[in-house]
Design an enzyme around this catalytic site. Structure first.
Site, mmCIF file in Angstrom:
data_model
loop_
_atom_site.group_PDB
_atom_site.id
_atom_site.type_symbol
_atom_site.label_atom_id
_atom_site.label_comp_id
_atom_site.label_asym_id
_atom_site.label_seq_id
_atom_site.Cartn_x
_atom_site.Cartn_y
_atom_site.Cartn_z
ATOM 1 C CE1 TYR A 297 -4.316 0.484 -0.343
ATOM 2 C CE2 TYR A 297 -4.427 -1.365 1.172
ATOM 3 C CZ TYR A 297 -5.030 -0.529 0.253
ATOM 4 O OH TYR A 297 -6.329 -0.704 -0.080
ATOM 5 C CD GLU B 269 -4.806 5.078 0.525
ATOM 6 O OE1 GLU B 269 -5.060 6.044 1.263
ATOM 7 O OE2 GLU B 269 -5.528 4.080 0.434
ATOM 8 C CG ASP C 269 -8.720 11.634 -22.884
ATOM 9 O OD1 ASP C 269 -7.732 10.912 -23.109
ATOM 10 O OD2 ASP C 269 -9.813 11.195 -22.503
ATOM 11 C CB THR D 17 -4.808 4.879 -21.654
ATOM 12 O OG1 THR D 17 -4.663 5.057 -23.058
ATOM 13 C CG2 THR D 17 -6.241 5.112 -21.239
ATOM 14 C CE LYS E 51 -7.649 3.521 -25.266
ATOM 15 N NZ LYS E 51 -7.833 4.229 -23.999
ATOM 16 N NE ARG F 83 -6.861 -2.769 -19.754
ATOM 17 C CZ ARG F 83 -7.308 -2.535 -20.981
ATOM 18 N NH1 ARG F 83 -6.825 -3.196 -22.006
ATOM 19 N NH2 ARG F 83 -8.257 -1.654 -21.189
HETATM 20 N N1 DSN Z 1 -12.251 1.833 -24.448
HETATM 21 C C1 DSN Z 1 -11.418 2.839 -25.054
HETATM 22 C C2 DSN Z 1 -11.535 2.825 -26.529
HETATM 23 O O1 DSN Z 1 -11.784 1.777 -27.080
HETATM 24 O O2 DSN Z 1 -11.363 3.849 -27.168
HETATM 25 C C3 DSN Z 1 -11.687 4.198 -24.518
HETATM 26 O O3 DSN Z 1 -12.561 4.158 -23.456
#
Ligand code: DSN
Length: 479
Positions: A65, A67, A242, A271, A274, A280
């Site tokens: 942990y 925090e 974003d 994120t 991607k 993730r």
């Molecule tokens: N799930 C992601 C996407 O496929 O674009 C974004 O939330």
């Protein structure tokens, strides 16, 4: 006997240990690798992380942990977590040229929530505390606290509409962000399919949002973030970008200058899994004035940081700092253009007539299909995509009229522009051979479809034949 690679040894040993406790889990992990190896993955938001990234997550850092932030934890014994978090944040700052990086968010939604609360804290809560002469919200009188709560709950957000490619977390009612903020949207020019900056500026002048959100999950073009910042400054908004979908293209210097969000946005969220090809997770980058508020993400809106995932983020960010990652990012964009050209040359209609990022949005109405029919027919043929609304979609967000396709995953496997033309040919063959079906009562259906199983079977074989030349995780042999 040929030597067994370290990756093969690691995965075989891990599966053997896991399988000795719960064989069903080991079996599912093995089957997932087989399924991923066999599918032609065009889901724009997915990728394949390296073995180093994957292995960094499977260890006892998970048990801790932590925090708080490095050097300022609510738990004792966080020295190693501090090292990991500082390393990941340092890589992120260097890679993106950011003043500050916060690497704790567990996902893109969490990163956006951290950012929204940080903006509210910096722009609304801090001035209210100052006006009341209070250091902390607990020091406010009941009356001042009630007034602050009302002020926090009455702020405005302007984001890209869902059908133009915006994301649910950009202020839409079904999401918590739509319950936190009054929201309005901007969209694309019907003639060009490109973001309509003039209309956006007009809406911003009239609506005067606290937060202008830029970024998308299904817009196939670049965004000019210098123009976005100019609009935000004109109306006194905080610019939040974003970049969850295109962070890898920013890291790989495909999107630079006015198209790189980090120098222009007050706050940038992303994120890490991607185009960035990490584990993730999520991340927030920001200009210095927001740093303190962003660092309060946990425990403000996040549960305890996942130290094992932060370790994997550090590995992925170290990979993204290598020159090879620039080649990868450029190839992702080149492949998307080749895929778009291959489809358009065969008669498909693409939203905005092309792409300049990692994704394309195919208007499958041009094949007489809904997105749901097209998605299912392609899946039957070994091609994994996802249906997506197109601007002003006549079929709504469930059935849709679009298919979103992206190149990050296939590019990681090593496919290039020549292979993208083959993929476009396979997709076109399936889509042009699929017919809308009917319900049991004989009325037109938006879900059912007719496709010759011999054709889908042959395309599946061709897709796996193509993939056989580009093995996934070739360093891993499960025997
Ligand atoms: N799930 C992601 C996407 O496929 O674009 C974004 O939330």
């Amino acid at each position: 006997m040929s030597a067994v690679s370290p990756e093969t040894q690691a995965v075989r040993s891990a599966l053997s240990v896991i399988g000795s406790v719960e064989p069903a889990v080991a079996a599912a992990i093995t089957d997932e690798l087989t399924a991923q190896r066999e599918s032609l993955k065009l889901i724009a938001s997915e990728n394949y992380a390296s073995m180093a990234v994957l292995l960094a997550m499977g260890n006892w850092l998970s048990d801790k942990y932590a925090e708080g932030t490095p050097g300022h934890r609510f738990y004792a014994g966080c020295a190693q977590v501090d090292r990991i978090e500082e390393l990941a944040a340092g890589h992120a700052r260097e890679l993106f040229g950011a003043d500050h990086a916060y690497v704790q968010p567990h996902s893109g939604i969490d990163a956006n929530l951290v950012a929204y609360w940080a903006i509210l804290a910096h722009r609304i809560e801090a001035p209210a505390l100052e006006r009341a002469g209070a250091k902390h919200v607990n020091d406010l009188t009941e009356q001042d606290w009630e007034q602050l709560r009302q002020e926090l709950g009455s702020q405005r957000m302007l984001g890209m509409s869902l059908d133009a490619g915006g994301h649910l977390t950009h202020g839409f009612r079904p999401n918590i962000s739509g319950k936190m903020f009054h929201q309005r949207t901007y969209g694309t020019d019907p003639a060009t399919g490109l973001l309509d900056y003039a209309a956006l500026r007009e809406t911003a002048r009239e609506f005067r949002p606290l937060i202008l959100v830029a970024g998308y999950s299904a817009y196939p073009r670049r965004i000019n973030f210098a123009t976005m910042r100019e609009i935000a400054d004109e109306v006194g908004a905080t610019l939040l970008v974003d970049m969850a979908h295109f962070a890898g293209l920013v890291a790989g210097k495909v999107l630079t200058g006015d198209f790189d969000p980090v120098p222009h946005a007050h706050v940038t969220t992303t994120t890490t899994h991607k185009t960035l090809r990490g584990p993730r997770g999520g991340m927030v980058l920001c200009q210095q004035e927001y740093a303190e508020a962003v660092d309060r993400g946990c425990p403000m809106v996040l549960g305890g940081p996942l130290a094992h995932v932060m370790a994997a983020k550090a590995v992925a960010l170290a990979e993204a700092r290598q020159p090879a990652f620039r080649d990868y990012a450029q190839q992702v964009a080149d492949n998307a253009q080749a895929l778009a050209a291959g489809l358009m040359n065969r008669g498909a209609r693409l939203v905005s007539n092309g792409t300049d990022n990692h994704l394309c949005l195919v208007d499958v109405g041009s094949y007489g299909l809904t997105g749901r029919q097209a998605e299912s027919a392609l899946l039957d043929s070994g091609i994994v995509t996802n249906r997506n609304a197109i601007p002003r979609d006549p079929n709504g967000a469930w059935y849709t009229s679009g298919i979103r396709i992206g190149t990050p995953a296939l590019t990681t496997r090593g496919l290039g522009t020549a292979e993208m033309d083959v993929v476009a040919g396979l997709m076109h063959e399936v889509l042009s051979s699929t017919r809308p079906g009917t319900t049991k009562a004989g009325t037109p259906s938006k879900a059912s479809y007719e496709l010759d199983s011999a054709l889908s079977g042959r395309v599946s074989k061709e897709a796996s034949g193509l993939l056989a030349g580009f093995p996934l995780y070739p360093e891993v042999d499960l025997g």
